[in-house]
Each structure stands twice: as structure tokens, then as C-alpha cells.
Design a protein around this motif. Structure first.
Motif, PDB file in Angstrom:
ATOM      1  N   HIS A  15       3.967   4.040   2.985  1.00  0.00           N
ATOM      2  CA  HIS A  15       5.105   4.952   3.139  1.00  0.00           C
ATOM      3  C   HIS A  15       5.536   4.986   4.609  1.00  0.00           C
ATOM      4  CE1 HIS A  15       6.904   9.148   1.969  1.00  0.00           C
ATOM      5  NE2 HIS A  15       7.772   8.364   2.580  1.00  0.00           N
ATOM      6  N   ILE A  16       4.573   5.103   5.511  1.00  0.00           N
ATOM      7  CA  ILE A  16       4.874   5.088   6.946  1.00  0.00           C
ATOM      8  C   ILE A  16       5.506   3.762   7.338  1.00  0.00           C
ATOM      9  CG2 ILE A  16       3.801   5.032   9.244  1.00  0.00           C
ATOM     10  CD1 ILE A  16       1.708   7.061   8.084  1.00  0.00           C
ATOM     11  N   VAL A  17       4.955   2.662   6.839  1.00  0.00           N
ATOM     12  CA  VAL A  17       5.464   1.336   7.193  1.00  0.00           C
ATOM     13  C   VAL A  17       6.901   1.158   6.702  1.00  0.00           C
ATOM     14  CG1 VAL A  17       5.168  -1.138   6.804  1.00  0.00           C
ATOM     15  CG2 VAL A  17       3.183   0.296   7.349  1.00  0.00           C
ATOM     16  N   LEU A  18       7.202   1.601   5.496  1.00  0.00           N
ATOM     17  CA  LEU A  18       8.574   1.520   4.994  1.00  0.00           C
ATOM     18  C   LEU A  18       9.536   2.258   5.916  1.00  0.00           C
ATOM     19  CD1 LEU A  18       7.816   2.021   1.210  1.00  0.00           C
ATOM     20  CD2 LEU A  18       9.115   0.098   2.152  1.00  0.00           C
ATOM     21  N   ARG A  19       9.121   3.397   6.415  1.00  0.00           N
ATOM     22  CA  ARG A  19       9.979   4.164   7.322  1.00  0.00           C
ATOM     23  C   ARG A  19      10.054   3.516   8.698  1.00  0.00           C
ATOM     24  NH1 ARG A  19      11.799   8.859   5.109  1.00  0.00           N
ATOM     25  NH2 ARG A  19      10.803   9.437   3.143  1.00  0.00           N
ATOM     26  N   GLU A  20       8.968   2.914   9.155  1.00  0.00           N
ATOM     27  CA  GLU A  20       9.004   2.168  10.418  1.00  0.00           C
ATOM     28  C   GLU A  20      10.041   1.036  10.341  1.00  0.00           C
ATOM     29  OE1 GLU A  20       7.339   2.015  13.487  1.00  0.00           O
ATOM     30  OE2 GLU A  20       6.253   3.892  13.172  1.00  0.00           O
ATOM     31  N   LEU A  21      10.136   0.416   9.182  1.00  0.00           N
ATOM     32  CA  LEU A  21      11.028  -0.722   8.998  1.00  0.00           C
ATOM     33  C   LEU A  21      12.462  -0.307   8.691  1.00  0.00           C
ATOM     34  CD1 LEU A  21       8.689  -3.014   6.888  1.00  0.00           C
ATOM     35  CD2 LEU A  21       9.320  -3.309   9.290  1.00  0.00           C
ATOM     36  N   GLY A  22      12.652   0.968   8.394  1.00  0.00           N
ATOM     37  CA  GLY A  22      13.994   1.429   8.056  1.00  0.00           C
ATOM     38  C   GLY A  22      14.480   0.912   6.716  1.00  0.00           C
ATOM     39  N   GLY A  66      -3.145  -1.436  -0.807  1.00  0.00           N
ATOM     40  CA  GLY A  66      -2.451  -1.035   0.419  1.00  0.00           C
ATOM     41  C   GLY A  66      -2.404  -2.100   1.492  1.00  0.00           C
ATOM     42  N   ALA A  67      -3.517  -2.784   1.739  1.00  0.00           N
ATOM     43  CA  ALA A  67      -3.551  -3.786   2.807  1.00  0.00           C
ATOM     44  C   ALA A  67      -2.608  -4.938   2.512  1.00  0.00           C
ATOM     45  CB  ALA A  67      -4.972  -4.299   3.008  1.00  0.00           C
ATOM     46  N   ALA A  68      -2.488  -5.309   1.233  1.00  0.00           N
ATOM     47  CA  ALA A  68      -1.559  -6.374   0.854  1.00  0.00           C
ATOM     48  C   ALA A  68      -0.117  -5.902   0.969  1.00  0.00           C
ATOM     49  CB  ALA A  68      -1.847  -6.834  -0.574  1.00  0.00           C
ATOM     50  N   ILE A  69       0.141  -4.672   0.544  1.00  0.00           N
ATOM     51  CA  ILE A  69       1.501  -4.139   0.587  1.00  0.00           C
ATOM     52  C   ILE A  69       2.020  -4.070   2.015  1.00  0.00           C
ATOM     53  CG2 ILE A  69       2.908  -2.076   0.190  1.00  0.00           C
ATOM     54  CD1 ILE A  69       1.129  -1.534  -2.288  1.00  0.00           C
ATOM     55  N   VAL A  70       1.216  -3.539   2.937  1.00  0.00           N
ATOM     56  CA  VAL A  70       1.724  -3.365   4.304  1.00  0.00           C
ATOM     57  C   VAL A  70       1.958  -4.704   4.992  1.00  0.00           C
ATOM     58  CG1 VAL A  70       0.815  -1.022   4.576  1.00  0.00           C
ATOM     59  CG2 VAL A  70      -0.592  -2.977   5.316  1.00  0.00           C
ATOM     60  N   GLN A  71       1.127  -5.710   4.687  1.00  0.00           N
ATOM     61  CA  GLN A  71       1.365  -7.030   5.280  1.00  0.00           C
ATOM     62  C   GLN A  71       2.630  -7.660   4.699  1.00  0.00           C
ATOM     63  OE1 GLN A  71      -2.320  -9.511   6.311  1.00  0.00           O
ATOM     64  NE2 GLN A  71      -3.075  -8.100   4.749  1.00  0.00           N
ATOM     65  N   TYR A  72       2.835  -7.507   3.408  1.00  0.00           N
ATOM     66  CA  TYR A  72       4.064  -8.015   2.793  1.00  0.00           C
ATOM     67  C   TYR A  72       5.283  -7.366   3.432  1.00  0.00           C
ATOM     68  CZ  TYR A  72       7.856  -8.479  -0.548  1.00  0.00           C
ATOM     69  OH  TYR A  72       9.079  -8.716  -1.113  1.00  0.00           O
ATOM     70  N   LEU A  73       5.241  -6.064   3.598  1.00  0.00           N
ATOM     71  CA  LEU A  73       6.374  -5.356   4.191  1.00  0.00           C
ATOM     72  C   LEU A  73       6.620  -5.805   5.625  1.00  0.00           C
ATOM     73  CD1 LEU A  73       5.715  -1.758   2.819  1.00  0.00           C
ATOM     74  CD2 LEU A  73       7.596  -3.298   2.158  1.00  0.00           C
ATOM     75  N   ALA A  74       5.552  -5.944   6.395  1.00  0.00           N
ATOM     76  CA  ALA A  74       5.707  -6.382   7.789  1.00  0.00           C
ATOM     77  C   ALA A  74       6.302  -7.777   7.860  1.00  0.00           C
ATOM     78  CB  ALA A  74       4.360  -6.343   8.500  1.00  0.00           C
ATOM     79  N   ASP A  75       5.843  -8.670   7.002  1.00  0.00           N
ATOM     80  CA  ASP A  75       6.347 -10.043   7.010  1.00  0.00           C
ATOM     81  C   ASP A  75       7.793 -10.125   6.526  1.00  0.00           C
ATOM     82  OD1 ASP A  75       3.965 -10.985   8.018  1.00  0.00           O
ATOM     83  OD2 ASP A  75       3.172 -11.578   6.060  1.00  0.00           O
ATOM     84  N   SER A  76       8.206  -9.136   5.723  1.00  0.00           N
ATOM     85  CA  SER A  76       9.583  -9.143   5.226  1.00  0.00           C
ATOM     86  C   SER A  76      10.585  -8.739   6.301  1.00  0.00           C
ATOM     87  CB  SER A  76       9.717  -8.203   4.015  1.00  0.00           C
ATOM     88  OG  SER A  76       9.662  -6.843   4.427  1.00  0.00           O
ATOM     89  N   HIS A  81       7.951  -6.467  14.347  1.00  0.00           N
ATOM     90  CA  HIS A  81       6.664  -6.747  14.999  1.00  0.00           C
ATOM     91  C   HIS A  81       5.544  -5.794  14.581  1.00  0.00           C
ATOM     92  CE1 HIS A  81       8.845  -9.609  17.438  1.00  0.00           C
ATOM     93  NE2 HIS A  81       9.682  -8.665  17.822  1.00  0.00           N
ATOM     94  N   LEU A  82       5.464  -5.515  13.281  1.00  0.00           N
ATOM     95  CA  LEU A  82       4.380  -4.659  12.792  1.00  0.00           C
ATOM     96  C   LEU A  82       3.150  -5.457  12.390  1.00  0.00           C
ATOM     97  CD1 LEU A  82       6.210  -1.915  10.698  1.00  0.00           C
ATOM     98  CD2 LEU A  82       5.406  -1.826  13.071  1.00  0.00           C
ATOM     99  N   ALA A  83       3.265  -6.783  12.441  1.00  0.00           N
ATOM    100  CA  ALA A  83       2.123  -7.670  12.173  1.00  0.00           C
ATOM    101  C   ALA A  83       2.334  -8.957  12.954  1.00  0.00           C
ATOM    102  CB  ALA A  83       1.996  -7.970  10.689  1.00  0.00           C
ATOM    103  N   PRO A  84       1.272  -9.505  13.550  1.00  0.00           N
ATOM    104  CA  PRO A  84       1.402 -10.794  14.241  1.00  0.00           C
ATOM    105  C   PRO A  84       1.776 -11.918  13.273  1.00  0.00           C
ATOM    106  CG  PRO A  84      -0.621  -9.669  14.879  1.00  0.00           C
ATOM    107  CD  PRO A  84      -0.075  -8.938  13.687  1.00  0.00           C
TER     108      PRO A  84
END
Length: 201
Positions: A15-22, A66-76, A81-84
Motif C-alpha cells: 500500500h505504501i509502495v503504491l502511494r510512493e509510485l503515485g 508481499g515481497a514479490a508484489i513490492v518488487q513487481y511494483l518497483a520494476d513497473s 528508484h524504489l529497487a535497484p
């Protein structure tokens, strides 16, 4: 895109990551005891594992863990720059942190949320403490976040799990660097918004 969540559970991390990404997304609360969503759906038909988080994508695919979801979101949205970059040592470090949080710290809290008492509760709290000791050392070099100066998806996950020290009575007094990290992350607009949306603030 829809995130299925339970307030304050590990689903707060994506949820936080989705908001970070807008990102544009909806949230739907899940009663984790009855496995029914706020709209009356059987959550097990969405995620047969029966627990949050679950992220339903625009094409209907459902991603869990959760760990898979947040990496998918960051890569999308790599521009945030939420994941290297995948394939780098820095990305392996991110995965190292996510795996530790998921398999060691997150799971260590389970007995405390499932009625452990007496010696069993003491043993579980000590087990959590040993994992918090490791994380405290991570911040001993003065870094602001797990990977250095930049906030990552691993920080979102750590923040959520570290806050569980409150309701379990463990607290963070013995881990001042980790406590400072939690307060630093708590001030991020994405965190403020996510917690407000879940009724946590």
C-alpha cells in the motif's frame, strides 16, 4: 489495480509502495478471520492462500506475497528508484533484506499474534529481539535506509513489521537506531496517506 488488505498487516507495505509510485489503485479490506472482503466476496476465491496482501492487476491476474508484489511494483516504475536494477549486487542486497524480513522477522511475530503465553511468549519475544539486534547493526554505520540514503521497497516492509513491536509490547527502546528509522519512515507522505486510508492514523 486493486490491493486487498487488512489494516496494519503486512499488506500495508505494498500500500505504501503504491502511494510512493503515485499509481491509480483501489483498496478492499479483508476480514482475515472470516476470509470475506468488505464487498462480500470470498477472499479465498481471489487468493486461495487466504491471507493478505493480494494485488489484482488490470488484466485480472492476481499477485500474492508481499515481497514479490513490492518488487513487481518497483520494476513497473523504475524511474522512482524504489529497487535497484535487476541483476546487480544492489538488487541482491534488496532481496536479501526482503527475504530476511519475510522469513525471519515477520514469521517470528506469529506466536505473539496467535495467543502465545508464559514461556512460549517469552521465547517468541526473545526470538524477535535477536532479529531486531541484526537490523539495529545494519543502521550502525549511519545509513538512513536499508540500502543507504535512498528509500526502497525493503524499507516499506521493514517499517510495517517493526511497528508490530508496539501492539506486542516489545517496543523499540532497546533498538534506538531502528526506532529512529521507523519514525523517519512514518513521516513520509506515502506512509501518512496509507495509514490514514487504513484507519491507522
Amino acid at each position: 489495480m486493486k490491493l486487498y488488505y487488512s489494516p496494519g498487516a503486512c499488506s500495508l507495505s505494498p500500500h505504501i509502495v503504491l502511494r510512493e509510485l503515485g499509481r491509480d489503485f483501489d483498496i478492499e479490506r479483508v476480514d482475515v478471520a472470516t476470509k470475506v472482503t468488505e464487498n462480500g466476496a470470498d477472499f479465498r476465491a481471489i487468493n486461495p492462500k487466504g491471507y493478505v496482501p493480494a494485488l489484482q492487476l488490470a488484466d485480472g491476474e492476481v499477485l500474492t506475497e508481499g515481497a514479490a508484489i513490492v518488487q513487481y511494483l518497483a520494476d513497473s516504475n523504475a524511474a522512482r528508484h524504489l529497487a535497484p536494477e535487476p541483476g546487480t549486487l544492489a538488487r541482491a542486497r534488496l532481496q536479501e533484506h526482503l527475504n530476511f524480513i519475510a522469513s525471519e522477522l515477520h514469521k517470528a511475530f506469529a506466536p505473539l499474534f496467535h495467543g502465545a503465553t508464559g514461556e512460549a511468549r517469552d521465547a517468541a519475544a526473545a526470538n524477535v529481539g535477536r532479529r531486531l539486534d541484526h537490523l539495529e547493526k545494519q543502521f550502525s554505520d549511519g545509513r538512513a535506509y536499508l540500502l543507504g540514503d535512498g528509500f526502497s521497497v525493503a524499507d516499506a516492509y521493514l517499517f510495517v513489521v517493526a511497528t508490530w513491536t508496539g501492539p506486542t509490547g516489545i517496543g523499540l527502546t532497546q533498538w534506538p537506531r531502528l526506532a529512529a528509522f521507523v519514525e523517519r519512515v512514518r513521516q513520509r507522505p506515502s506512509v501518512v496517506a496509507a495509514m490514514a486510508a487504513e484507519g491507522l492514523a
